[in-house]
Scaffold this motif. Structure first.
Motif, PDB file in Angstrom:
ATOM      1  N   ASP A   1      -7.486   5.452   7.402  1.00  0.00           N
ATOM      2  CA  ASP A   1      -7.876   6.216   8.590  1.00  0.00           C
ATOM      3  C   ASP A   1      -6.753   6.143   9.627  1.00  0.00           C
ATOM      4  O   ASP A   1      -6.742   5.259  10.474  1.00  0.00           O
ATOM      5  N   THR A   2      -5.776   7.057   9.522  1.00  0.00           N
ATOM      6  CA  THR A   2      -4.646   7.069  10.463  1.00  0.00           C
ATOM      7  C   THR A   2      -5.019   7.893  11.685  1.00  0.00           C
ATOM      8  O   THR A   2      -5.965   8.697  11.630  1.00  0.00           O
ATOM      9  N   PRO A   3      -4.285   7.730  12.784  1.00  0.00           N
ATOM     10  CA  PRO A   3      -4.573   8.539  13.975  1.00  0.00           C
ATOM     11  C   PRO A   3      -4.428  10.049  13.707  1.00  0.00           C
ATOM     12  O   PRO A   3      -4.984  10.861  14.432  1.00  0.00           O
ATOM     13  N   ASP A   4      -3.692  10.417  12.654  1.00  0.00           N
ATOM     14  CA  ASP A   4      -3.506  11.827  12.305  1.00  0.00           C
ATOM     15  C   ASP A   4      -4.475  12.301  11.231  1.00  0.00           C
ATOM     16  O   ASP A   4      -4.342  13.422  10.729  1.00  0.00           O
ATOM     17  N   GLY A   5      -5.418  11.440  10.838  1.00  0.00           N
ATOM     18  CA  GLY A   5      -6.415  11.834   9.845  1.00  0.00           C
ATOM     19  C   GLY A   5      -6.413  10.934   8.624  1.00  0.00           C
ATOM     20  O   GLY A   5      -5.562  10.062   8.475  1.00  0.00           O
ATOM     21  N   MET A   6      -7.383  11.171   7.724  1.00  0.00           N
ATOM     22  CA  MET A   6      -7.527  10.371   6.503  1.00  0.00           C
ATOM     23  C   MET A   6      -6.410  10.699   5.520  1.00  0.00           C
ATOM     24  O   MET A   6      -6.054  11.861   5.329  1.00  0.00           O
TER      25      MET A   6
ATOM     26  N   ILE B   1       0.863  -1.180   0.000  1.00  0.00           N
ATOM     27  CA  ILE B   1       0.000   0.000   0.000  1.00  0.00           C
ATOM     28  C   ILE B   1       0.904   1.236   0.000  1.00  0.00           C
ATOM     29  O   ILE B   1       1.836   1.321   0.798  1.00  0.00           O
ATOM     30  N   GLU B   2       0.603   2.170  -0.901  1.00  0.00           N
ATOM     31  CA  GLU B   2       1.327   3.442  -0.949  1.00  0.00           C
ATOM     32  C   GLU B   2       0.431   4.494  -0.309  1.00  0.00           C
ATOM     33  O   GLU B   2      -0.741   4.615  -0.675  1.00  0.00           O
ATOM     34  N   ILE B   3       0.968   5.235   0.639  1.00  0.00           N
ATOM     35  CA  ILE B   3       0.157   6.217   1.372  1.00  0.00           C
ATOM     36  C   ILE B   3       0.736   7.617   1.146  1.00  0.00           C
ATOM     37  O   ILE B   3       1.956   7.812   1.230  1.00  0.00           O
ATOM     38  N   ALA B   4      -0.132   8.572   0.901  1.00  0.00           N
ATOM     39  CA  ALA B   4       0.297   9.959   0.664  1.00  0.00           C
ATOM     40  C   ALA B   4       0.288  10.752   1.973  1.00  0.00           C
ATOM     41  O   ALA B   4      -0.510  10.460   2.865  1.00  0.00           O
ATOM     42  N   GLY B   5       1.187  11.747   2.048  1.00  0.00           N
ATOM     43  CA  GLY B   5       1.153  12.672   3.181  1.00  0.00           C
ATOM     44  C   GLY B   5       1.930  12.175   4.386  1.00  0.00           C
ATOM     45  O   GLY B   5       2.551  11.120   4.361  1.00  0.00           O
ATOM     46  N   ALA B   6       1.882  12.966   5.471  1.00  0.00           N
ATOM     47  CA  ALA B   6       2.631  12.615   6.688  1.00  0.00           C
ATOM     48  C   ALA B   6       1.874  11.543   7.471  1.00  0.00           C
ATOM     49  O   ALA B   6       0.643  11.577   7.537  1.00  0.00           O
TER      50      ALA B   6
ATOM     51  N   ALA C   1      -3.804  -1.258  13.925  1.00  0.00           N
ATOM     52  CA  ALA C   1      -4.304  -1.394  12.554  1.00  0.00           C
ATOM     53  C   ALA C   1      -5.039  -0.117  12.159  1.00  0.00           C
ATOM     54  O   ALA C   1      -5.839   0.419  12.923  1.00  0.00           O
ATOM     55  N   TRP C   2      -4.748   0.384  10.953  1.00  0.00           N
ATOM     56  CA  TRP C   2      -5.440   1.562  10.419  1.00  0.00           C
ATOM     57  C   TRP C   2      -6.478   1.095   9.402  1.00  0.00           C
ATOM     58  O   TRP C   2      -6.126   0.466   8.399  1.00  0.00           O
ATOM     59  N   PRO C   3      -7.749   1.401   9.613  1.00  0.00           N
ATOM     60  CA  PRO C   3      -8.789   0.971   8.669  1.00  0.00           C
ATOM     61  C   PRO C   3      -8.565   1.524   7.259  1.00  0.00           C
ATOM     62  O   PRO C   3      -8.196   2.691   7.087  1.00  0.00           O
ATOM     63  N   LEU C   4      -8.769   0.657   6.277  1.00  0.00           N
ATOM     64  CA  LEU C   4      -8.766   1.075   4.871  1.00  0.00           C
ATOM     65  C   LEU C   4     -10.218   1.217   4.443  1.00  0.00           C
ATOM     66  O   LEU C   4     -11.023   0.305   4.647  1.00  0.00           O
TER      67      LEU C   4
END
Ligand code: THG
Length: 366
Positions: A350-355, A293-298, A305-308
């Motif tokens: 859905d990361t702890p720092d936001g979508m 999985i490639e994730i954008a941003g910080a 586990a981060w929900p997809l």
């Protein structure tokens, strides 16, 4: 982060004095044993691993030894991988499953001889399961944890360093094979394997007392190669798609969901626990599977586990993630439902720092 309180439950390794002298900055606990996680910084360790050579204290890859007339039978009960063609001197990556087909561990098995095997385990208390099977089936086999501690030598200069200490014959060891080599009068298994994609060896150090002499010999021999203490590197192992038991898979997952179907020959693995359950999932196919999985941003460290998400519905989860200097993106490992597991599927995570935007890939980076 707070410190780890030292105690007898969190076992030191034969190499801990060397690791501490090298300035270890972080530890995790793996198989109730210390495992270093960072020396310089995770990014600096990553660049050095890809450019030079590192010595890793991976003694926490504990060995379960099976010894006796029923050793081979017990080993085949433990895994859906067909072991009939395996020869002494080979290493096999073997899924270990319970009676429901759920993953219990994903170790490397070493066949020393027909009646002697080592299971080089990932982070779960597999010894109890193995002892329970041996006892319940009244098998003629001894099951214990010998005083064997893997020390990995990883990186592009690993061949040179290991040859300097164990001799040029180590250069001829093939991938996932091992041979026996002498260090100061003690014979040790040296395998071409390791938890990185940079190439290298794992030395199965026999005897705690031999740990620091070998550690010191490697650093002495590798001065001009810029040898450093290292450890499994979070970024590099995600780029390489190396799975981490307890993180990227648990007892909730089948080997097929983990992308380990290629290491299962359930049809011919006669006597393997979980065979019926796995024959069912192999026939129907998994409904979710591990993906790059490639994730954008910080992003923050991934310690849950981060929900997809797709259109507001949960379609999977990210279980490991890190910023990759070489690829200029966040690299991650996730479990994705079949409706969204195709190449280039675009999701939200859905990361702890936001979508954040997440893109599914069918292949890992290395
Ligand atoms: N080496 C040894 N023991 C181990 C590990 C190891 N025990 C714990 C943990 N690592 C077990 N998990 C893995 C995961 C991946 C690999 C090895 C052990 C691995 N995989 C290669 C890959 O995916 O590219 C190749 C597998 C193959 O082709 O057979 O190396 O690292 N001793």
């Amino acid at each position: 982060m707070a410190v780890i309180a030292p105690s007898r439950r969190i076992r030191r390794t034969p190499f801990t004095p060397g690791v501490e002298a090298a300035g270890v900055k972080g530890y995790t606990v793996y198989n109730h044993m210390l495992l270093p996680t960072v020396f310089d910084s995770v990014v600096a360790d990553y660049h050095h691993l890809k450019n030079a050579v590192q010595v890793w204290d991976v003694a926490c890859e504990r060995q379960i030894e099976l010894r006796g007339p029923d050793a081979a039978r017990l080993m085949q009960m433990l895994t859906p991988r067909d072991l009939r063609g395996m020869l002494p001197g080979q290493c096999y990556y073997v899924p270990i499953v319970d009676e429901t087909g759920g993953m219990l561990n994903d170790p490397v098995a070493l066949k020393l001889s027909e009646d002697r095997w080592w299971i080089s385990i990932a982070d779960s208390d597999l010894l109890f399961w193995v002892k329970g099977l041996a006892y319940g089936y009244r098998l003629d086999v001894l099951v214990d944890e010998p005083d064997i501690s893997p020390l990995a030598v990883q990186g592009p200069q690993a061949d040179e360093l290991v040859a300097r200490v164990f001799g040029d014959a180590t250069r001829a060891i093939r991938f996932f094979r091992f041979g026996w080599f002498d260090f100061q009068g003690v014979s040790m298994a040296v395998a071409r394997s390791g938890y990185s994609k940079q190439g290298g060896y794992e030395i199965y150090v026999d005897g705690t007392a031999n740990g620091m002499p070998l550690w010191n010999a490697l650093f002495e021999a590798g001065k001009d190669l810029d040898v450093r203490a290292g450890c499994p590197n979070l970024i590099e192992r995600i780029e390489g798609g190396l799975l981490s038991y307890g993180n990227d898979m648990t007892r909730e997952n089948t080997p097929h969901e983990c992308g380990l179907g290629r290491f299962c020959s359930t049809q011919t693995a006669i006597g393997c626990v979980g065979r019926d359950a796995l024959l069912r999932v192999a026939k129907e196919g998994p409904t979710q599977q591990v993906r790059a999985i490639e994730i954008a941003g910080a992003i923050p460290p991934c310690d849950r586990a981060w929900p997809l998400m797709a259109k507001g519905k949960r379609v999977g989860q990210v279980t490991s993630a890190a910023q990759s200097p070489d690829f200029g993106v966040n690299v991650a490992i996730g479990m994705v439902r079949m409706t969204h597991w195709d190449e280039a599927a675009t999701l939200q995570v859905d990361t702890p720092d936001g979508m954040r935007e997440a893109v599914v890939h069918e292949n890992f980076w290395l």
